[in-house]
Design a protein around this motif. Structure first.
Motif, PDB file in Angstrom:
ATOM      1  N   VAL A 130      -1.270 -19.116   2.377  1.00 15.61           N
ATOM      2  CA  VAL A 130      -0.266 -18.621   1.366  1.00 15.61           C
ATOM      3  C   VAL A 130       1.051 -18.338   2.257  1.00 15.61           C
ATOM      4  CG1 VAL A 130      -2.254 -18.131  -0.204  1.00 15.61           C
ATOM      5  CG2 VAL A 130      -1.235 -16.688   1.580  1.00 15.61           C
ATOM      6  N   HIS A 131       2.099 -18.545   1.063  1.00 17.20           N
ATOM      7  CA  HIS A 131       3.531 -17.917   1.617  1.00 17.20           C
ATOM      8  C   HIS A 131       3.842 -16.687   0.865  1.00 17.20           C
ATOM      9  CE1 HIS A 131       8.116 -19.299   1.317  1.00 17.20           C
ATOM     10  NE2 HIS A 131       7.806 -18.185   1.941  1.00 17.20           N
ATOM     11  N   LEU A 132       3.883 -15.629   1.820  1.00 14.30           N
ATOM     12  CA  LEU A 132       4.164 -14.433   1.133  1.00 14.30           C
ATOM     13  C   LEU A 132       5.799 -14.120   0.965  1.00 14.30           C
ATOM     14  CD1 LEU A 132       1.515 -12.455   3.220  1.00 14.30           C
ATOM     15  CD2 LEU A 132       1.180 -13.751   1.028  1.00 14.30           C
ATOM     16  N   THR A 133       6.053 -13.017   0.056  1.00 11.62           N
ATOM     17  CA  THR A 133       7.370 -12.682  -0.203  1.00 11.62           C
ATOM     18  C   THR A 133       8.196 -12.214   1.040  1.00 11.62           C
ATOM     19  OG1 THR A 133       6.787 -10.661  -1.035  1.00 11.62           O
ATOM     20  CG2 THR A 133       6.882 -12.299  -2.574  1.00 11.62           C
ATOM     21  N   GLN A 147      -4.124  -6.371   2.358  1.00  9.22           N
ATOM     22  CA  GLN A 147      -4.500  -6.507   1.150  1.00  9.22           C
ATOM     23  C   GLN A 147      -3.245  -6.558  -0.148  1.00  9.22           C
ATOM     24  OE1 GLN A 147      -8.119  -6.108  -0.285  1.00  9.22           O
ATOM     25  NE2 GLN A 147      -6.896  -7.380  -1.720  1.00  9.22           N
ATOM     26  N   ILE A 148      -3.345  -7.777  -0.594  1.00  8.89           N
ATOM     27  CA  ILE A 148      -2.387  -7.917  -1.617  1.00  8.89           C
ATOM     28  C   ILE A 148      -2.723  -7.190  -2.742  1.00  8.89           C
ATOM     29  CG2 ILE A 148      -1.026  -9.683  -3.121  1.00  8.89           C
ATOM     30  CD1 ILE A 148      -0.665 -10.086  -0.164  1.00  8.89           C
ATOM     31  N   GLY A 189       6.909  -3.347  -4.793  1.00  7.69           N
ATOM     32  CA  GLY A 189       7.418  -2.827  -3.454  1.00  7.69           C
ATOM     33  C   GLY A 189       6.864  -3.277  -2.562  1.00  7.69           C
ATOM     34  N   THR A 190       5.598  -4.157  -2.607  1.00  3.48           N
ATOM     35  CA  THR A 190       4.539  -4.559  -1.577  1.00  3.48           C
ATOM     36  C   THR A 190       4.635  -5.907  -1.499  1.00  3.48           C
ATOM     37  OG1 THR A 190       2.880  -4.889  -3.150  1.00  3.48           O
ATOM     38  CG2 THR A 190       2.850  -2.472  -2.275  1.00  3.48           C
TER      39      THR A 190
END
Length: 443
Positions: free
Chosen positions: A367-370, A408-409, A414-415
């Motif tokens: 997965v590509h995260l922000t 942990q998503i 803001g996370t």
């Protein structure tokens, strides 16, 4: 008397008791039927049967010179052909009326569709709205369990199954799924092993609705598929409880009893006004596999309808993520990883859409995260399966591997959040992800 005849001996007025063809290989609604006219005879011959067993107590027999006796002949006295024709005509008229009514209220589901590209995930409910919907979903599932228990009991006793009640239940489930599918599906996964038989039907209904919406199907089709999901396992009510709830491995005889439930459910639904074409199809074929090794008919994938292929996925997913008498549940992430690894079982395109419809990330997914990093999914939040636990392993701006870090998503603003899934990664990235996955306690 039951008599085996060749195709060349068939004639109008004969009553067909059995054929050497599966039901889907000939055009008749019932496995046993009267050849009423030349068009029936032509349709049967075009299907190409080689061995036909007729019952001359319900229709014409072959000429004495060409008659071929079989070991299962009966010595029952013949009934008159006129009364047999009259009886069969009434039964066929009733069956035809039921079929016409079913088709009138059951929308046409396409055999093939253009599956939408991956789209942005639906915004989930948060805070008080999520808590309120969780409470509503919990109450609805308890009501649903009562309704499904009554449904199974009515079917067990040979009573009519209420279309109105079941359709109303499907509409309630559909409404909850539309608000936030993670809520009702999270709640449904909490069912105990004693509730499994009944709430499994509710879960598959919800999963079918959610997948149908992901596929962009019309809303009347969505509801029809939900009804089919609710009724798919009705044949289980014919299986004795000691077999159905056996904690250990089934022996060969017990397994054969279990494998009979699609055909038994189909027989029950055929006699009710709930038996829409979609529900009948799903009930009979939800255990078929794409490679043709499923049951009861070993149908190859190109001959399995879209509805049955959808049901196969939804049925297995709920089964292996639920507490049952003979196994512990898998997490959603692990279940999907296993399902994606089973070659020949599911329609892989549909399975990918199913994953996207749930918002679940199978273990091993990249997965590509922000925060512009790549991570591999190593688990999920036990309280909310759609929130993955991930292990960071690669920084996109610098194009370099990074020290592993587990995150942990969450839904909190803001996370670090999910941005996209990599389905066909570069081999080098895939190798890095596999190395990260197999480190530490999550190996």
């Amino acid at each position: 008397m039951l008599i085996e005849v060749g195709a060349e001996q068939l004639a109008v007025g004969m009553y067909v008791h059995s054929l050497d063809l599966a039901w889907y290989e000939h055009p008749f609604w019932s496995r046993r039927f009267l050849i009423r006219d030349q068009s029936d005879l032509d349709a049967l011959l075009s299907a190409g049967p080689k061995v036909i067993v007729i019952d001359d107590s319900k229709g014409l027999g072959p000429s004495a010179s060409s008659e071929k006796k079989t070991p299962f002949q009966s010595n029952d006295a013949d009934t008159s052909f006129a009364s047999a024709i009259s009886f069969e005509a009434e039964r066929n008229d009733a069956a035809q009326s039921r079929d016409t009514a079913r088709r009138a209220k059951s929308p046409q589901i396409p055999d093939t569709i253009v599956i939408p590209e991956q789209e942005k995930r639906r915004a989930p409910l948060l805070g008080d709205a999520r808590a309120a919907e969780m409470r509503r979903a919990t109450k609805m599932l308890q009501r649903s369990k009562t309704e499904v228990i009554n449904l199974f009991e009515d079917a067990r006793l040979g009573k009519a199954v209420s279309t109105k009640k079941i359709s109303g239940l499907v509409s309630q489930i559909s409404s909850s799924v539309n608000k936030d599918p993670s809520i009702i599906l999270n709640v449904a996964r909490l069912k105990t092993k004693d509730e499994y038989t009944y709430l499994h039907s509710v879960s598959v209904c919800a999963l079918m609705i959610n997948l149908a919406r992901r596929l962009g199907l019309e809303e009347d089709v969505v509801q029809d598929l939900g009804l089919a999901g609710m009724l798919h396992d009705l044949g289980k009510m014919t299986i004795p409880d000691p077999i159905l709830n056996k904690p250990g491995k089934l022996d060969d005889d017990e397994w054969e009893v279990v494998r009979s439930h699609p055909e038994k459910g189909y027989a029950i639904l055929s006699q009710t006004d709930c038996g829409t074409p979609t529900a009948l199809d799903v009930c009979l074929h939800h255990h078929e596999k794409m490679d043709g090794t499923g049951y009861p008919f070993r149908i190859p994938g190109e001959n399995i309808t879209l509805a049955a292929r959808m049901a196969a996925i939804c049925d297995v997913y709920d089964a292996i993520t639920s507490q049952r008498s003979y196994n512990k549940p898998l997490s959603g992430a692990m279940a999907l990883a296993k399902m994606m690894s089973w070659k020949g079982h599911f329609d892989q395109q549909l399975l990918r859409s199913f994953v996207e419809s749930l918002g679940i990330f199978p273990i091993g997914s990249i997965v590509h995260l922000t925060n512009e990093t790549l991570a591999v999914v190593i688990g999920e939040d036990p309280e909310d399966y759609s929130m993955p636990l991930v292990r960071l392993f690669y920084d996109l701006p610098s194009r370099s591997a990074v020290e592993y870090r587990d995150i942990q998503i969450t839904r909190d603003s803001g996370t670090v959040q999910f941005h996209a899934t990599y389905y066909d990664p570069d081999p080098a990235i895939e190798a890095l992800a596999k190395n990260a996955l197999h480190q530490g306690e999550y190996a």
